[in-house]
Design a protein around this motif. Structure first.
Motif, PDB file in Angstrom:
ATOM      1  N   SER A 173       0.850  -1.196   0.000  1.00  0.00           N
ATOM      2  CA  SER A 173       0.000   0.000   0.000  1.00  0.00           C
ATOM      3  C   SER A 173       0.880   1.240   0.000  1.00  0.00           C
ATOM      4  N   PRO A 180      -1.970   6.992  -2.808  1.00  0.00           N
ATOM      5  CA  PRO A 180      -2.050   7.209  -4.265  1.00  0.00           C
ATOM      6  C   PRO A 180      -1.871   8.671  -4.677  1.00  0.00           C
ATOM      7  N   SER A 181      -1.984   9.594  -3.726  1.00  0.00           N
ATOM      8  CA  SER A 181      -1.819  11.002  -4.101  1.00  0.00           C
ATOM      9  C   SER A 181      -0.350  11.429  -4.134  1.00  0.00           C
ATOM     10  N   ALA A 239       3.645   7.203  -6.370  1.00  0.00           N
ATOM     11  CA  ALA A 239       2.774   6.073  -6.011  1.00  0.00           C
ATOM     12  C   ALA A 239       2.780   4.965  -7.069  1.00  0.00           C
ATOM     13  N   ASP A 240       2.693   5.348  -8.343  1.00  0.00           N
ATOM     14  CA  ASP A 240       2.656   4.338  -9.414  1.00  0.00           C
ATOM     15  C   ASP A 240       3.875   3.439  -9.348  1.00  0.00           C
ATOM     16  N   LEU A 287      -5.856   0.233   1.098  1.00  0.00           N
ATOM     17  CA  LEU A 287      -5.835   1.641   0.728  1.00  0.00           C
ATOM     18  C   LEU A 287      -6.806   2.395   1.636  1.00  0.00           C
ATOM     19  N   GLU A 301      -6.489   9.765  -8.873  1.00  0.00           N
ATOM     20  CA  GLU A 301      -5.430   9.028  -8.172  1.00  0.00           C
ATOM     21  C   GLU A 301      -5.826   7.561  -7.980  1.00  0.00           C
ATOM     22  N   MET A 302      -7.070   7.346  -7.544  1.00  0.00           N
ATOM     23  CA  MET A 302      -7.520   5.966  -7.322  1.00  0.00           C
ATOM     24  C   MET A 302      -7.696   5.236  -8.651  1.00  0.00           C
ATOM     25  N   ARG A 343      -5.882   5.482 -11.221  1.00  0.00           N
ATOM     26  CA  ARG A 343      -4.565   4.965 -11.642  1.00  0.00           C
ATOM     27  C   ARG A 343      -4.241   3.645 -10.933  1.00  0.00           C
ATOM     28  N   VAL A 344      -4.623   3.581  -9.660  1.00  0.00           N
ATOM     29  CA  VAL A 344      -4.398   2.335  -8.913  1.00  0.00           C
ATOM     30  C   VAL A 344      -5.218   1.190  -9.515  1.00  0.00           C
TER      31      VAL A 344
END
Ligand SMILES: [Zn+2]
Ligand SMILES: [Zn+2]
Length: 310
Positions: A86, A89-90, A94-95, A112, A122-123, A125-126
């Protein structure tokens, strides 16, 4: 004593000892996977918890920064653990943090628990990364605060069907207070863990039926409370979603028997104070499900998605 008579007299005893050993190692009648065990500061503490409550395998929920520590724990206890990753994501990296951890062996993304909307860029992209690597993503969904000033996590749940539709290749695992409050069609806004009878037609119940890519993490007071509050309803719910429910504890008790603090001093979750959440939920499941369904929920479903070898 003749050899044959002697053997006849000791064989049943030997069989009984063997059975007893099996029972102490697997008190729930088979392997149990806890898919929601946060890695602890002391390397042995997770394993102690598992042994205390009869869990044989766990997904160690691990932040990106702690991946090496989790690897160490896994190597010390081969065959008992897999790990997740984890990260917020912001954050700009993060990626990369998620991708690196997955390439390094993490089998899932979670937990998360950040102050973002479920349909935020952001989410999203996850969700794309989860689909790309075919690992599940588990989110803590909670809006009502446990303590003064707590901000909501993963907001916008009532619109989550749009996300589920937009990412058919992503496996979503819902978890947390609001996810489970929506087991019922009526969701009070003045508490996190509603009690009492469940009204049919809740969003979570419907979406588990409608979307093949939505799964449910049964951990913590949220999962236990939802399945305890109206057991007549729960029996049907468990039957309807037996392929979608995944056992986890999110327990923080010390010994797998309820000592220490099981729900992080959450004042709203006092009903589980002094109890081990893993034991409580496994006992509840045993009461509400057939042995076959119990096995699916406590082993098969999680082992499949978190790629845990038996
Ligand atoms: Zn959580
Ligand atoms: Zn416990």
């Amino acid at each position: 004593m003749q050899r044959r008579t002697f053997l006849q007299s000791i064989l049943p005893a030997a069989a009984a000892v063997q059975q007893l050993t099996a029972q102490t190692e697997q008190p729930w009648g088979g392997p149990v996977l806890d898919t929601h065990l946060h890695i602890r500061a002391n390397a042995d503490a997770c394993f102690t918890h598992m042994q205390g409550c009869g869990v044989t395998h766990s997904v160690l929920l691990t932040r990106a920064a702690d991946q090496e520590r989790a690897k160490g724990e896994m190597e010390r206890r081969p065959g008992h653990f897999v790990r997740s990753v984890s990260t917020d994501p912001s954050q700009a990296d993060a990626d990369k943090a998620l991708r690196d951890a997955i390439k390094g062996g993490a089998v899932s993304i979670g937990e998360l628990k950040f102050h973002l909307a479920l349909d935020s860029a952001e989410m999203r992209r996850v969700y794309e990364i989860a689909a790309e690597y075919q690992v599940p993503v588990m989110m803590h969904i909670q809006t009502f605060p446990h303590f003064e000033g707590e901000m909501p996590y993963n907001t916008g749940y009532t619109q989550f069907d749009k996300v589920l539709r937009a990412y058919p290749r992503t496996k979503f695992i819902g978890h947390g207070d609001l996810f489970w409050a929506h087991i019922s069609a009526d969701v009070p806004t003045d508490r996190g863990y509603p009690a009492g009878p469940i009204k049919a037609g809740g969003l979570t119940d419907r979406w588990l039926s409608d979307f093949p890519n939505l799964y449910a993490d049964m951990s913590a007071n949220s999962g236990n409370n939802a399945l305890s509050r109206d057991t007549e309803f729960s029996r049907g719910f468990i039957k309807r979603h037996e392929g979608k429910l995944i056992f986890g504890s999110d327990c923080s008790c010390a010994d797998g028997k309820g000592s220490g603090v099981s729900q992080n001093n959450n004042p709203e979750a006092t009903r589980l104070a002094g109890k081990c959440v893993a034991r409580e939920t496994l006992t509840l499941l045993q009461r509400l499900a057939s042995p076959e369904v119990f096995r699916r929920i406590t082993w098969d479903n999680g082992a499949k998605h978190f790629k845990v070898p038996a």
